[in-house]
Design an enzyme around this catalytic site. Structure first.
Site, PDB file in Angstrom:
ATOM      1  N   ASP A 172      10.313   0.605  -6.905  1.00  0.00           N
ATOM      2  CA  ASP A 172       9.888   0.704  -8.301  1.00  0.00           C
ATOM      3  C   ASP A 172       8.527   1.404  -8.366  1.00  0.00           C
ATOM      4  O   ASP A 172       8.316   2.363  -9.133  1.00  0.00           O
ATOM      5  CB  ASP A 172       9.785  -0.727  -8.862  1.00  0.00           C
ATOM      6  CG  ASP A 172       9.642  -0.769 -10.360  1.00  0.00           C
ATOM      7  OD1 ASP A 172       9.614   0.309 -10.980  1.00  0.00           O
ATOM      8  OD2 ASP A 172       9.546  -1.873 -10.917  1.00  0.00           O
TER       9      ASP A 172
ATOM     10  N   ASP B 143       2.076   0.303   2.093  1.00  0.00           N
ATOM     11  CA  ASP B 143       0.725   0.736   1.694  1.00  0.00           C
ATOM     12  C   ASP B 143       0.438   2.138   2.230  1.00  0.00           C
ATOM     13  O   ASP B 143      -0.109   2.994   1.521  1.00  0.00           O
ATOM     14  CB  ASP B 143      -0.343  -0.272   2.146  1.00  0.00           C
ATOM     15  CG  ASP B 143      -0.092  -0.857   3.530  1.00  0.00           C
ATOM     16  OD1 ASP B 143       1.001  -0.621   4.094  1.00  0.00           O
ATOM     17  OD2 ASP B 143      -0.983  -1.539   4.054  1.00  0.00           O
TER      18      ASP B 143
ATOM     19  N   TYR C 214      12.690  -9.348  -7.622  1.00  0.00           N
ATOM     20  CA  TYR C 214      13.040  -9.307  -9.051  1.00  0.00           C
ATOM     21  C   TYR C 214      14.171 -10.274  -9.399  1.00  0.00           C
ATOM     22  O   TYR C 214      14.367 -10.607 -10.567  1.00  0.00           O
ATOM     23  CB  TYR C 214      13.445  -7.893  -9.472  1.00  0.00           C
ATOM     24  CG  TYR C 214      12.307  -6.894  -9.496  1.00  0.00           C
ATOM     25  CD1 TYR C 214      10.994  -7.293  -9.291  1.00  0.00           C
ATOM     26  CD2 TYR C 214      12.555  -5.549  -9.733  1.00  0.00           C
ATOM     27  CE1 TYR C 214       9.961  -6.376  -9.302  1.00  0.00           C
ATOM     28  CE2 TYR C 214      11.517  -4.627  -9.746  1.00  0.00           C
ATOM     29  CZ  TYR C 214      10.224  -5.050  -9.531  1.00  0.00           C
ATOM     30  OH  TYR C 214       9.206  -4.138  -9.542  1.00  0.00           O
TER      31      TYR C 214
ATOM     32  N   LYS D 212       7.255  -3.753   4.727  1.00  0.00           N
ATOM     33  CA  LYS D 212       5.952  -4.377   5.011  1.00  0.00           C
ATOM     34  C   LYS D 212       6.226  -5.393   6.114  1.00  0.00           C
ATOM     35  O   LYS D 212       5.952  -6.597   5.975  1.00  0.00           O
ATOM     36  CB  LYS D 212       5.415  -5.006   3.712  1.00  0.00           C
ATOM     37  CG  LYS D 212       3.984  -5.496   3.795  1.00  0.00           C
ATOM     38  CD  LYS D 212       2.945  -4.410   3.822  1.00  0.00           C
ATOM     39  CE  LYS D 212       1.564  -4.989   4.010  1.00  0.00           C
ATOM     40  NZ  LYS D 212       0.537  -4.006   4.339  1.00  0.00           N
TER      41      LYS D 212
ATOM     42  N   ASP E  72       7.635   5.736  -9.171  1.00  0.00           N
ATOM     43  CA  ASP E  72       6.753   6.140 -10.278  1.00  0.00           C
ATOM     44  C   ASP E  72       5.596   6.985  -9.751  1.00  0.00           C
ATOM     45  O   ASP E  72       5.183   7.962 -10.377  1.00  0.00           O
ATOM     46  CB  ASP E  72       6.183   4.908 -10.989  1.00  0.00           C
ATOM     47  CG  ASP E  72       7.015   4.506 -12.193  1.00  0.00           C
ATOM     48  OD1 ASP E  72       8.222   4.831 -12.195  1.00  0.00           O
ATOM     49  OD2 ASP E  72       6.481   3.873 -13.117  1.00  0.00           O
TER      50      ASP E  72
END
Ligand code: NAD
Length: 352
Positions: free
Chosen positions: A242, A218, A135, A186, A246
């Site tokens: 993020d 994942d 980001y 990852k 959620d």
């Protein structure tokens, strides 16, 4: 205690008003001052983070934020869009640690889309790094290649000290909970997160009582739905956090239930619901204010070290739910559907 109150856009002003009512109903010495941010900042001063708002936030001990954003600002230049105000205030206040508890209130087990036996008793703390990663990494942007084709670039990067300080927050929290940290990365394909894993392993030597495990993002996304109760504290970078936080919100019934805290190195914090400005339901007094009210409780706990009043708010929320009050997003058969302001009033009444 000085609190900067930044309601923002969409449902922001409605839900923040309820949290302010709850704080005012407690017998504590606080001053609150309001300022615009996001689209409201752009309207007031042509900037999603007006200088006066940033100044107020810097001078305050804590910031209570609603949410920012509205589709009507989507065509503005990127630096003027509401979300930029949010990213900038997090960066300016150096709020690198985002804590998102996902806790399922027993009364809401039926509001989750997952089977009650999968989510009942759920209590996860997601610790997300907030000021680095893809980001913020440079280079970034959209450019045109020599062949005339456009190319978009973002850069995932973390330095060791950034990983270590967020890891420390996660390990410290785990020490006060069930002493388990799952670090999500990852590392099989991304070098940035290979380093993340190495630093977490190094750091774990300082916390011999905490069990550290690792999971690829994942798989973590899948496990959160399959068997979420396996997790105690999850720690991860900005983009993975993020998305996963959620996802975790849906385990709890509604994103309208999820508070969050973003802390700097001295526990100064910005407190906000995990959801956005929900323009689709703004101005109707139907939003769920509980995530924002619970964020105010986190503020008392983490910035003001006032565990007693934090618990008082959390218990009042539980009581309001036990009494059957539900906003539209969490309503189930046999409950009383109430408006945003009525839910706020129910929590205030339950405080007494
Ligand atoms: P959103 O979280 O605003 O809404 C997603 C869905 O959840 C919508 O259906 C909405 O009605 C519902 N919802 C959200 N909060 C609720 C609440 N308290 N009570 C009941 N229902 C609720 O996400 P979105 O629709 O993707 O984004 C809308 C705007 O919010 C965009 O401009 C986006 O950029 C912005 N946004 C801001 C933040 C923030 O301020 N922290 C976070 C995410 C999105």
């Amino acid at each position: 205690m000085k609190i900067a109150v930044l309601p923002g856009d969409g449902i922001g002003p409605e839900i923040v008003a309820q949290a302010v009512n709850v704080l005012n109903a407690l017998n504590i010495n606080i001053t609150m001052q309001e300022a615009p941010i996001g689209g409201a900042g752009y309207e007031a001063a042509g900037d999603p983070l007006p200088d006066a708002t940033l100044q107020l936030a810097k001078e305050a001990d804590a910031v209570l934020l609603g949410a920012v954003g509205d589709w009507k600002y989507d065509k503005l230049e990127r630096h003027l869009r509401p979300e930029r105000g949010l990213l900038r205030i997090r960066k300016e206040l150096n709020l690198f640690a985002n804590l998102r508890p996902a806790l399922l209130y027993p009364e809401l087990a039926n509001a989750s889309t997952l089977k009650p036996e999968v989510v009942s008793g759920l209590d996860i703390m997601i610790v997300r790094e907030l000021t680095g990663d893809i980001y913020f990494g440079q280079p970034r942007g959209i450019s045109t290649l020599e062949n005339g084709e456009r190319e978009g670039i973002n850069t995932m990067r973390y330095c060791e000290s950034e990983i270590r300080r967020i890891g420390r927050v996660a390990f410290d929290i785990a020490m006060k909970r069930n002493k388990r940290v799952c670090s999500v990365d990852k590392a099989n394909v991304l070098e940035t997160t290979e380093l993340w894993r190495q630093v977490m392993i190094e750091l774990s030597a300082e916390y011999p009582e905490v069990e550290l495990s690792h999971m690829y993002v994942d798989n973590a996304a899948m496990q959160l739905i399959r068997a979420p109760k396996q997790f105690d504290v999850m720690v991860t970078g900005n983009i993975f956090g993020d998305i996963l936080s959620d996802e975790a919100s849906m385990l709890t019934g509604s994103i309208g239930m999820l508070p969050s805290a973003s802390l700097d190195a001295n526990n100064k914090g910005m407190y906000e619901p995990s959801h956005g400005s929900a323009p689709d339901i703004a101005g109707k007094d139907i939003a769920n204010p509980l995530a924002t009210i619970l964020s105010a409780a986190m503020m008392l706990r983490y910035t003001f070290n006032d565990e007693a009043n934090a618990l008082k708010i959390e218990n009042a929320v539980k009581k309001a739910l036990a009494q059957g009050y539900r906003t539209a997003d969490i309503v189930t058969e046999g409950c009383k559907q109430v408006k945003c302001s009525e839910m706020g009033n129910a929590v205030v009444a339950a405080l007494n």
